[in-house]
Design an enzyme around this catalytic site. Sequence first.
Site, PDB file in Angstrom:
ATOM      1  N   LYS A 160      41.983  48.069  84.700  1.00 20.83           N
ATOM      2  CA  LYS A 160      42.388  48.374  83.324  1.00 20.83           C
ATOM      3  C   LYS A 160      41.226  48.048  82.388  1.00 20.83           C
ATOM      4  CE  LYS A 160      45.818  47.127  79.791  1.00 20.83           C
ATOM      5  NZ  LYS A 160      46.905  46.203  79.411  1.00 20.83           N
ATOM      6  N   TYR A 194      51.356  56.338  78.947  1.00 17.53           N
ATOM      7  CA  TYR A 194      52.388  56.569  77.946  1.00 17.53           C
ATOM      8  C   TYR A 194      52.813  58.031  77.922  1.00 17.53           C
ATOM      9  CZ  TYR A 194      50.755  51.983  76.609  1.00 17.53           C
ATOM     10  OH  TYR A 194      50.402  50.662  76.654  1.00 17.53           O
ATOM     11  N   SER A 253      46.368  52.365  75.836  1.00 20.95           N
ATOM     12  CA  SER A 253      46.815  52.884  74.544  1.00 20.95           C
ATOM     13  C   SER A 253      45.705  53.584  73.769  1.00 20.95           C
ATOM     14  CB  SER A 253      47.409  51.751  73.704  1.00 20.95           C
ATOM     15  OG  SER A 253      46.447  50.721  73.480  1.00 20.95           O
ATOM     16  N   LYS A 295      40.847  43.384  84.831  1.00 19.00           N
ATOM     17  CA  LYS A 295      41.204  43.732  83.452  1.00 19.00           C
ATOM     18  C   LYS A 295      40.035  43.359  82.547  1.00 19.00           C
ATOM     19  CE  LYS A 295      44.622  42.911  79.802  1.00 19.00           C
ATOM     20  NZ  LYS A 295      45.869  42.206  79.443  1.00 19.00           N
ATOM     21  N   ARG A 353      48.295  46.398  71.102  1.00 19.40           N
ATOM     22  CA  ARG A 353      48.501  45.111  70.423  1.00 19.40           C
ATOM     23  C   ARG A 353      49.337  45.299  69.159  1.00 19.40           C
ATOM     24  NH1 ARG A 353      42.325  42.966  71.537  1.00 19.40           N
ATOM     25  NH2 ARG A 353      42.692  42.340  73.705  1.00 19.40           N
ATOM     26  N   LYS A 394      39.126  37.589  73.526  1.00 16.84           N
ATOM     27  CA  LYS A 394      39.669  37.311  74.853  1.00 16.84           C
ATOM     28  C   LYS A 394      38.600  37.381  75.943  1.00 16.84           C
ATOM     29  CE  LYS A 394      44.360  38.737  73.687  1.00 16.84           C
ATOM     30  NZ  LYS A 394      45.627  39.316  74.181  1.00 16.84           N
ATOM     31  N   GLU A 440      37.163  39.547  91.936  1.00 17.62           N
ATOM     32  CA  GLU A 440      38.488  39.260  91.382  1.00 17.62           C
ATOM     33  C   GLU A 440      39.593  39.847  92.271  1.00 17.62           C
ATOM     34  OE1 GLU A 440      39.485  37.453  88.963  1.00 17.62           O
ATOM     35  OE2 GLU A 440      37.895  37.245  87.477  1.00 17.62           O
TER      36      GLU A 440
END
Length: 338
Positions: free
Chosen positions: A262, A327, A288, A206, A216, A231, A247
């Site tokens: 992602k 979505y 998104s 990610k 968000r 982040k 990872e």
Amino acid sequence: MSRPSVIPPTGFPFTRPRRTRMAGWSRRLVQENRLSAADLIWPVFVIDGENEARPISGLPGVSRLTIDLLIVEAKRAVGLGIPAIALFPAVDPSRKSDEAEEAWNPDGLMQRAIRAVKAAVPDIGLIGDVALDPYTLHGHDGIVVGDRVDNDESVAALVKMALAQAEAGIDVIAPSDMMDGRIGAIREALEENGYSQTLILSYAAKYSSGFYGPFRDALGVTGASYGPQGKATYQMDPANSDEALQEVAIDLSEGADWVMVKPGMPYLDVLYRVKETFAVPTFAYHVSGEYAMWKAGVAAGYIDGNRTLLETLIGFKRAGADGILTYAALEAAELLRG
């Protein structure tokens, strides 16, 4: 030295790839990748209340749903052949705290939604997001201690959150936080508490991306208190792809069943490398910001919405995705049904 000619002496090529493209039946016969509703996962935002669909300004066509309407839409998804939905709670600000205790409240929004959907729509798979940002006042995915997100304190909280969802009946735990060691800790807790059959879908790669903005906003999480580094201290650097393989390898060794990359379209190379390297169930998230740009292009008349949606999704499949979170899952499923 002159290069040999690829054209036979007759002047016409013997090899003509266009021959296969000339008819619809032959194009279908040799198609290398196929897209179906069974490849789709629909991310859904759930809110408290009753009979309310609250539109999300940054995600045209997407609404936050109360549990009763979520059940209606879950039944619709099953009818279209979509195998799973991913649940994201938009928690009332009064329920948020620095320690995110609401995340493992057995009567919290997420746990109530899981129980209700599993009771009403048992044939659909439920994927539960495991990260603390919907529940924290600061909006980070973990517990903040001093001026940093504390990894081990965060993992302890994530384990409690995962167990609360498992007890409510979730099918798949999906840690999206990017804390080190959380997959192993969650897997151990699931095993010790009788949930050995609960799947883990790790957001293994990610990235710290600019494409998450509408998401968000949908959760009511702002960046005001992220701090100067945002982040980036736990999500991955967009410049790195070798790190993604590390990872993924770690998360698989700790007990992840499935892994995710992602965002989606800017990271198709990473998706391809992960699938080629590990050959495990690999997922991609059409996030998104990607969805919002597509909708904006359609609204402006710049692109054909139906055609570009299916082209985007088949691109994920071509790069190696076994499943795609989008979505636009319902729209795509309707198109694929014909």
